[in-house]
Motif scaffolding. Structure first.
Motif, mmCIF file in Angstrom:
data_model
loop_
_atom_site.group_PDB
_atom_site.id
_atom_site.type_symbol
_atom_site.label_atom_id
_atom_site.label_comp_id
_atom_site.label_asym_id
_atom_site.label_seq_id
_atom_site.Cartn_x
_atom_site.Cartn_y
_atom_site.Cartn_z
ATOM 1 N N CYS A 124 -32.767 5.761 -20.869
ATOM 2 C CA CYS A 124 -31.565 6.015 -20.070
ATOM 3 C C CYS A 124 -30.420 6.502 -20.941
ATOM 4 C CB CYS A 124 -31.160 4.765 -19.282
ATOM 5 S SG CYS A 124 -30.369 3.466 -20.248
ATOM 6 N N LEU A 158 -31.936 -0.052 -11.293
ATOM 7 C CA LEU A 158 -32.673 1.007 -10.597
ATOM 8 C C LEU A 158 -31.706 1.948 -9.887
ATOM 9 C CD1 LEU A 158 -35.433 2.139 -9.719
ATOM 10 C CD2 LEU A 158 -35.372 0.548 -7.786
ATOM 11 N N SER A 201 -29.852 4.117 -12.533
ATOM 12 C CA SER A 201 -30.725 5.138 -13.114
ATOM 13 C C SER A 201 -30.873 6.335 -12.183
ATOM 14 C CB SER A 201 -32.089 4.525 -13.423
ATOM 15 O OG SER A 201 -32.978 5.492 -13.934
ATOM 16 N N ALA A 202 -31.082 6.058 -10.901
ATOM 17 C CA ALA A 202 -31.244 7.151 -9.941
ATOM 18 C C ALA A 202 -29.967 7.994 -9.836
ATOM 19 C CB ALA A 202 -31.626 6.584 -8.575
ATOM 20 N N GLY A 237 -29.383 10.255 -12.955
ATOM 21 C CA GLY A 237 -30.212 11.457 -12.909
ATOM 22 C C GLY A 237 -29.635 12.513 -11.991
ATOM 23 N N ASN A 293 -34.345 10.593 -18.396
ATOM 24 C CA ASN A 293 -33.881 9.757 -17.290
ATOM 25 C C ASN A 293 -35.034 9.429 -16.337
ATOM 26 O OD1 ASN A 293 -31.012 8.902 -16.089
ATOM 27 N ND2 ASN A 293 -32.380 9.391 -14.386
ATOM 28 N N LEU A 294 -35.953 10.381 -16.133
ATOM 29 C CA LEU A 294 -37.122 10.124 -15.293
ATOM 30 C C LEU A 294 -38.026 9.055 -15.910
ATOM 31 C CD1 LEU A 294 -38.046 13.762 -14.173
ATOM 32 C CD2 LEU A 294 -37.095 11.928 -12.743
ATOM 33 N N ASN A 338 -36.957 6.540 -17.782
ATOM 34 C CA ASN A 338 -36.265 5.284 -17.490
ATOM 35 C C ASN A 338 -36.497 4.843 -16.060
ATOM 36 O OD1 ASN A 338 -33.425 4.324 -16.117
ATOM 37 N ND2 ASN A 338 -33.824 3.246 -18.037
ATOM 38 N N LEU A 339 -36.408 5.795 -15.145
ATOM 39 C CA LEU A 339 -36.583 5.477 -13.726
ATOM 40 C C LEU A 339 -37.977 4.940 -13.458
ATOM 41 C CD1 LEU A 339 -34.942 5.651 -11.093
ATOM 42 C CD2 LEU A 339 -35.914 7.922 -10.731
ATOM 43 N N THR A 362 -38.563 1.148 -12.160
ATOM 44 C CA THR A 362 -39.239 1.006 -10.864
ATOM 45 C C THR A 362 -40.420 0.052 -10.975
ATOM 46 O OG1 THR A 362 -38.583 3.238 -10.181
ATOM 47 C CG2 THR A 362 -40.447 2.237 -9.023
#
Length: 425
Positions: free
Chosen positions: A237, A294, A297-298, A301, A390-391, A393-394, A398
């Motif tokens: 992240c 969560l 993070s979204a 992005g 970032n993806l 981290n997501l 998740t």
């Protein structure tokens, strides 16, 4: 005299805890100034030493790596000896690091000075203070940790325009030395109010009605495995987070808007990050740390995606504000997650380790973005690189969230994920 005995547990959530939080906020503002002023002087230092963008970003990278490693060390020292002696050493490092940087004759000396600032100076006034704050609060733990962490972004909002003005009037060297004296003396003075050790705490949850999980099996995993995954998430992240924070001033200079505009955008980004941390702290108290992470993070992005199609002056101001609002609450959420899922007696070292990962991510992201720019001549690829991290981290967050859902869905004591889950009375 230093207090070696823990405070009375009745002081949790008390007026004394609130005063301590206010002092803590000041310590973070002063001790973390170097994290943001180095981005402001990046174009000036690059021009003076005649180096590339990646080399100019090296001091920031070294500082963040050292800050992460120092967070583990200072966290353990605070667990063992209390905060005040750690803060005394930190005050000396803040003052000495800035003065050394101001006197440096090469980029390597400048970088080593920032390594000192990170390893001892800033590290003593971030992760140990986050861990300490979490131990003084139960009912309002999320917002308390958010207030503490907001000092980091208050520093980012206050110091860049002051330093930019100092560069234009005094020169960057004199500005650095003056900043070292102000921040070092300030940290020392406030440290005198941090004698008391935190209370011994039980595994009380952050809010009434929330489940308490087995601290020996965080997320239903071994503690070392759970911490490793949090560290991976923290690196990912913050690689993404570093792209705008470290390079927005240089990006604006390349677009022809000037370094002063970039410094304003950085201040706006971090000022919005203050509001973000407070709001995310309130959200943490309602939905828990992993869900809040969560969400952050979204949203981060999404904000990074907006930098790709829009590069006008007004749009960059707006996107900088959005980026600050979306990502500001992410890092302190890791401290809440550690407090919720791990044993409290290890809070300093575990928070220090996870914060180390986030700072390593900032260090890697700051250098990597400069390297990508040098390779491509454009920041577009650097933004795409940040989105990819970032993806990652997501994906990790998740998976941990789904583990938490599994824990909450298991009846008490049934199944490997339900072990240790109990209801709060």
């Amino acid at each position: 005299m230093l207090s070696s005995a823990p405070a009375d547990p009745s002081l949790i959530d008390s007026r004394q805890a609130a005063w301590r939080l206010l002092v803590t906020l000041g310590l973070v503002v002063l001790g973390n100034s170097s994290m943001y002023v180095v981005a402001v002087v990046l174009p000036t230092v690059q021009a003076e030493f005649g180096i590339g963008r990646a080399e100019a970003a090296m001091p920031y990278t070294l500082m963040m790596v050292c800050l992460g490693l120092g967070g583990i060390w200072t966290g353990r020292l605070a667990d063992r000896h209390g905060l005040m002696p750690v803060l005394w050493v930190g005050a000396l490092a803040v003052c000495g690091g800035f003065v050394w940087a101001g006197l440096s004759g090469s980029i390597w000396a400048f970088g080593l000075a920032h390594g000192l600032l990170g390893f001892i100076g800033s590290s003593s006034t971030f992760a140990p203070l986050l861990a300490d704050t979490a131990l003084w609060w139960n009912r309002r733990r999320g917002i308390a940790v958010a207030v503490c962490a907001s000092g980091n972004y208050i520093a980012g909002a206050i110091w860049p325009p002051i330093v930019q003005h100092g560069i234009e009037t005094l020169g960057w060297r004199h500005t650095y030395m003056l900043l070292g004296l102000v921040c070092g003396l300030g940290v020392f003075a406030l440290s005198l109010r941090m004698r008391q050790r935190p209370p011994l705490v039980s595994g009380a949850p952050a809010s009434a009605g929330a489940p308490v999980f087995d601290r020996s099996r965080p997320f239903g995993l071994r503690p070392s495995h759970a911490q490793f995954l949090l560290c991976v998430a923290g690196v990912a992240c913050c690689v993404a987070m570093a792209m705008p924070q470290v390079h927005i001033v240089a990006y604006c200079s390349d677009l022809g808007f000037g370094a002063a505009r970039g410094a304003q955008m950085l201040s706006l980004m971090l000022a919005c990050g203050i509001a973000s941390r407070l709001v995310f702290g309130l959200i943490c108290d309602r939905i828990g740390g992993i869900r809040t992470l969560l969400l952050g993070s979204a949203l981060q992005g999404l904000a990074l995606l907006l930098f790709l199609p829009f590069d006008g002056l007004v749009s960059l101001y707006l996107i900088s504000a959005l980026f600050g609002l979306f990502q500001g609450g992410i890092v302190p959420t890791y401290a809440i997650i550690v407090r919720e899922h791990f044993a409290p007696q290890d809070a300093g070292s575990r928070v220090g380790t996870v914060i180390m990962a986030t700072l390593l991510g900032m260090a890697l992201g700051g250098w990597m973005s400069g390297w990508v720019f040098d390779m491509t001549g454009s920041y577009d690829a650097a933004f795409v690189n940040g989105i990819g991290w970032n993806l990652l981290n997501l994906a990790v967050v998740t998976w941990l969230f789904l583990r938490v859902r599994g824990l909450e869905g298991q009846p008490r004591g049934q199944g490997p994920l339900g072990a240790g889950l109990r209801e709060v009375r």
